[in-house]
Every structure is written in C-alpha cells, then in structure tokens.
Design a protein around this motif. Structure first.
Motif, PDB file in Angstrom:
ATOM      1  N   SER A   2       6.823  -6.175   2.416  1.00 51.37           N
ATOM      2  CA  SER A   2       7.138  -6.614   3.761  1.00 51.37           C
ATOM      3  C   SER A   2       6.715  -8.054   4.324  1.00 51.37           C
ATOM      4  N   GLY A   3       5.900  -8.763   3.077  1.00 50.78           N
ATOM      5  CA  GLY A   3       5.639 -10.017   3.251  1.00 50.78           C
ATOM      6  C   GLY A   3       3.918 -10.202   3.532  1.00 50.78           C
ATOM      7  N   LEU A   4       3.352 -11.076   4.191  1.00 51.33           N
ATOM      8  CA  LEU A   4       2.169 -11.421   4.023  1.00 51.33           C
ATOM      9  C   LEU A   4       1.453 -10.660   5.162  1.00 51.33           C
ATOM     10  N   ALA A   5       0.361  -9.819   5.097  1.00 47.32           N
ATOM     11  CA  ALA A   5      -0.252  -9.080   5.784  1.00 47.32           C
ATOM     12  C   ALA A   5      -1.834 -10.036   6.154  1.00 47.32           C
ATOM     13  N   SER A   6      -1.653 -10.519   7.407  1.00 46.68           N
ATOM     14  CA  SER A   6      -2.828 -11.526   7.407  1.00 46.68           C
ATOM     15  C   SER A   6      -3.252 -11.603   9.021  1.00 46.68           C
ATOM     16  N   SER A   7      -2.965 -10.631   9.837  1.00 47.63           N
ATOM     17  CA  SER A   7      -3.141 -10.603  11.182  1.00 47.63           C
ATOM     18  C   SER A   7      -4.763 -10.734  11.459  1.00 47.63           C
ATOM     19  N   TRP A   8      -5.487 -10.012  10.759  1.00 43.52           N
ATOM     20  CA  TRP A   8      -7.110 -10.062  10.858  1.00 43.52           C
ATOM     21  C   TRP A   8      -7.659 -11.368  10.726  1.00 43.52           C
ATOM     22  N   ARG A   9      -7.062 -12.098   9.401  1.00 46.94           N
ATOM     23  CA  ARG A   9      -7.638 -13.314   9.142  1.00 46.94           C
ATOM     24  C   ARG A   9      -6.990 -14.518  10.353  1.00 46.94           C
ATOM     25  N   ASP A  10      -5.832 -14.336  10.509  1.00 48.06           N
ATOM     26  CA  ASP A  10      -5.316 -15.350  11.591  1.00 48.06           C
ATOM     27  C   ASP A  10      -6.435 -15.071  12.848  1.00 48.06           C
ATOM     28  N   GLU A  11      -6.545 -14.017  13.371  1.00 45.15           N
ATOM     29  CA  GLU A  11      -7.353 -13.848  14.473  1.00 45.15           C
ATOM     30  C   GLU A  11      -8.536 -14.180  14.174  1.00 45.15           C
ATOM     31  N   SER A  12      -9.276 -14.009  13.077  1.00 43.58           N
ATOM     32  CA  SER A  12     -10.840 -14.565  13.010  1.00 43.58           C
ATOM     33  C   SER A  12     -10.676 -16.131  12.819  1.00 43.58           C
ATOM     34  N   ALA A  13      -9.483 -16.659  12.326  1.00 46.11           N
ATOM     35  CA  ALA A  13      -9.490 -18.170  12.382  1.00 46.11           C
ATOM     36  C   ALA A  13      -9.323 -18.690  13.680  1.00 46.11           C
ATOM     37  N   GLY A  14      -8.953 -17.992  14.534  1.00 40.93           N
ATOM     38  CA  GLY A  14      -8.847 -18.766  16.055  1.00 40.93           C
ATOM     39  C   GLY A  14     -10.198 -18.537  16.530  1.00 40.93           C
ATOM     40  N   LEU A  15     -10.950 -17.154  16.170  1.00 41.45           N
ATOM     41  CA  LEU A  15     -12.335 -17.259  16.863  1.00 41.45           C
ATOM     42  C   LEU A  15     -13.295 -18.308  16.292  1.00 41.45           C
ATOM     43  N   LEU A  16     -13.013 -18.543  15.134  1.00 39.31           N
ATOM     44  CA  LEU A  16     -13.924 -20.002  14.491  1.00 39.31           C
ATOM     45  C   LEU A  16     -13.538 -21.253  14.948  1.00 39.31           C
TER      46      LEU A  16
END
Length: 323
Positions: A222-236
C-alpha cells in the motif's frame, strides 16, 4: 541525382535521425522532472512522495542506463533530452561528491551509530568507533547486557556519558543538562524512550546535543507506512524550537533521508551535511543514509561511513565546524 534531390534526401535522413529514440527522450525528460519536482509527487496515497524521496539519488541509475541506450540507438534526440536529468542530478547531489575541506584543529568530530539490539559483538563495535577518534559518540538500540559492554569499553576514552532508554551519548568533554526528549508518538507502547538531550562543554564552547531514534518505517504494497515516524519528527522539531543553546547538533537514526519531506520539521531548522553521500543502511548493501548528523549554529562539513560492525547499519562519522 540533382543537388536539390540530394538536399531533399539529406533532409529526410536528418528528420528520421531526430525522430529516433523518442521513447528514450520522453523517459529522460520524465526522470529529470521527477528529480526537479519530487516535492509535487502527492503524499496522501501511500506516502508515495516520501517513498520516492527516500531513494532519490538512485534516479541517477536509470539515467545512466538511458545514456547507454541512447548511444546504442544513436539518438541525438535522446542525448539532448538526457541533459535535463543529468543537470538536475548534478544540481541536487553533485556537491556531495566534492572533496571535503581540510580538517581544522578545532573541528568537532562526531559518530552516529545504530548498533542493533542483535549485535553479536558489542565490544568490537565499540572499539571500531573509538578508532575514528570522535569527540562524541551517539548510539541507538542499546539493550542489556550489551549496554554494559559498551559502557565498559568506551569508558577509558569517553568518561562522560548519559543514557536514556535505548539511546546514549558518550563524550570526551564534560556533559551537563542531561535529560530525556519526549518524542514518543501517540499510541506507541509505554516505556518507549528513544531521545535525549545534553550540553557538551567543548574547548570551543557549549553545544547542545540531541540524540534521537525515530520509529521505523515499513514499505508495504500500500506504500510507505511512516505515520509514527512522521509524528515523532514533528515532536523532535518542537524540542529544537525550545532549545535555548544557539549551537545544536542532532545525532540519530531518523529512519529517513534528508530529502524526505517528512523530516522537514528537522531539515527546516537544522543544516544538513555539505559533503558526502554516506549511505548507511542496510550495512550489506547500503541504499540510503538514514543515520544523520544535522546542526544549527555550526556546519556539518562532511559525513562519511565507517567500516561495518556487527550492526545492520554502518556507522556515520561527521566533521562539524563552528559558525
């Protein structure tokens, strides 16, 4: 044959030559447009934009294949069209291939390494990192009993250290102001602690050091599963905004490349390396640099990989100069 007929025959031949290889030319133009306008590839469906940007330098491979085919096909049209992707790739990545500047005596040398929680040789890994003679060593995926091995092996050369959860920082210079970074995305399990902050007191002054290990991503049908990574990058990114030190260096396994728009909360606040591709993952055949060294108030002059250890990542060494 009259001269007019000869000229007419030559014109027909020239026309056929310039029509040869139209498919190759179209493919070359498409590759060039992808390189130049990768940010316009939508990310809503399967995060296709991030997936493309994770492997963006590899678009140079089909460009080389197209060049060979254009030469075999003897297509002037395709050769001219190839100027677009060649220029685009050179603009985006050519500077990384230039020689690094001569090191200075006051440069800060740092090493970033995801040591892997399945590393069969933590002592050998630690000794390999020491041989690079860095000022700072940031490690991720620290678990017992390997953590104790790293601490014991690094202690003689790096007497100052701080560990939070599964990430740690070892330093030749005194550390203070140590504490955790809250970069855990919502819904992730309790006890997930993969970020820390410390202030290193170097001979050139203080610098805030952030060490982070962002959540993993997965490539699925279905593509790239990265929602947790993306959210963590925002917090950083929020933590970087709150950082009071003017000089900051971020070391970590960010599970993304600096071209990936999902890391914009970091790359918009920090400068990336000016020299070196340093593909770091997977160690057996590296295809992307997901182990990063970024800085603010300082410049990451160059980045390079070190020899393989018992990890599935290659260590990354960088030279940081003061602004």
């Amino acid at each position: 044959m009259t001269k007019r007929a000869e000229r007419a025959g030559t014109g027909v031949a020239d026309g056929r030559v310039w029509r040869r290889g139209r498919v190759l030319a179209g493919t070359a133009v498409f590759a060039g447009l992808l390189l130049l306008f990768h940010g316009m590839v939508p990310n809503r469906v399967g995060r296709l934009g991030s997936l493309l940007e994770s492997f963006l330098p590899w678009l140079g491979v089909p460009v080389v294949v197209l060049l060979v085919l254009a030469l075999v096909r003897r297509s002037p049209l395709a050769l001219v069209a190839l100027l677009l992707p060649v220029a685009a790739w050179t603009y985006l990545f050519g500077g990384l291939l230039l020689p690094a500047p001569e090191p200075g005596d006051d440069d800060l040398v740092v090493v970033q390494h995801n040591v892997s929680d399945e590393n069969p040789d933590p002592e050998g890994t630690a000794r390999a990192l020491v041989r690079a003679e860095p000022d700072l060593i940031a490690l991720e995926e620290l678990v017992s009993p390997a953590l104790e091995v790293y601490a014991e092996t690094l202690a003689p050369d790096y007497p100052y250290r701080t560990v939070r959860g599964t990430v740690g920082l070892w330093s030749k210079h005194p550390l203070d102001g140590t504490g955790p970074l809250d970069i855990a995305p919502q819904g992730i399990g309790e006890g997930w602690e993969r970020g820390l902050r410390a202030v290193a007191h170097t001979p050139r002054g203080e610098i805030a050091v952030h060490v982070a290990h962002l959540p993993s991503v997965r490539v699925r049908a279905s593509g790239l599963a990265s929602s947790w990574r993306d959210e963590s990058a925002g917090l950083l990114g929020d933590a970087l905004d709150a950082e009071e030190q003017s000089r900051v260096v971020l070391l970590g396994d960010l599970n993304g490349t600096v071209d990936d728009r999902a890391l914009a909360p970091l790359t918009s606040r920090l400068d990336v390396a000016e020299r070196g591709l340093a593909l770091s993952f997977p160690a057996g055949f590296p295809v992307a640099r997901i182990d990063q060294v970024l800085a603010r108030g300082a410049t990451v002059e160059s980045v390079r990989t070190l020899s393989a250890t018992g990890s599935d990542h290659l260590p990354v060494a960088a030279r940081v100069t003061w602004d």
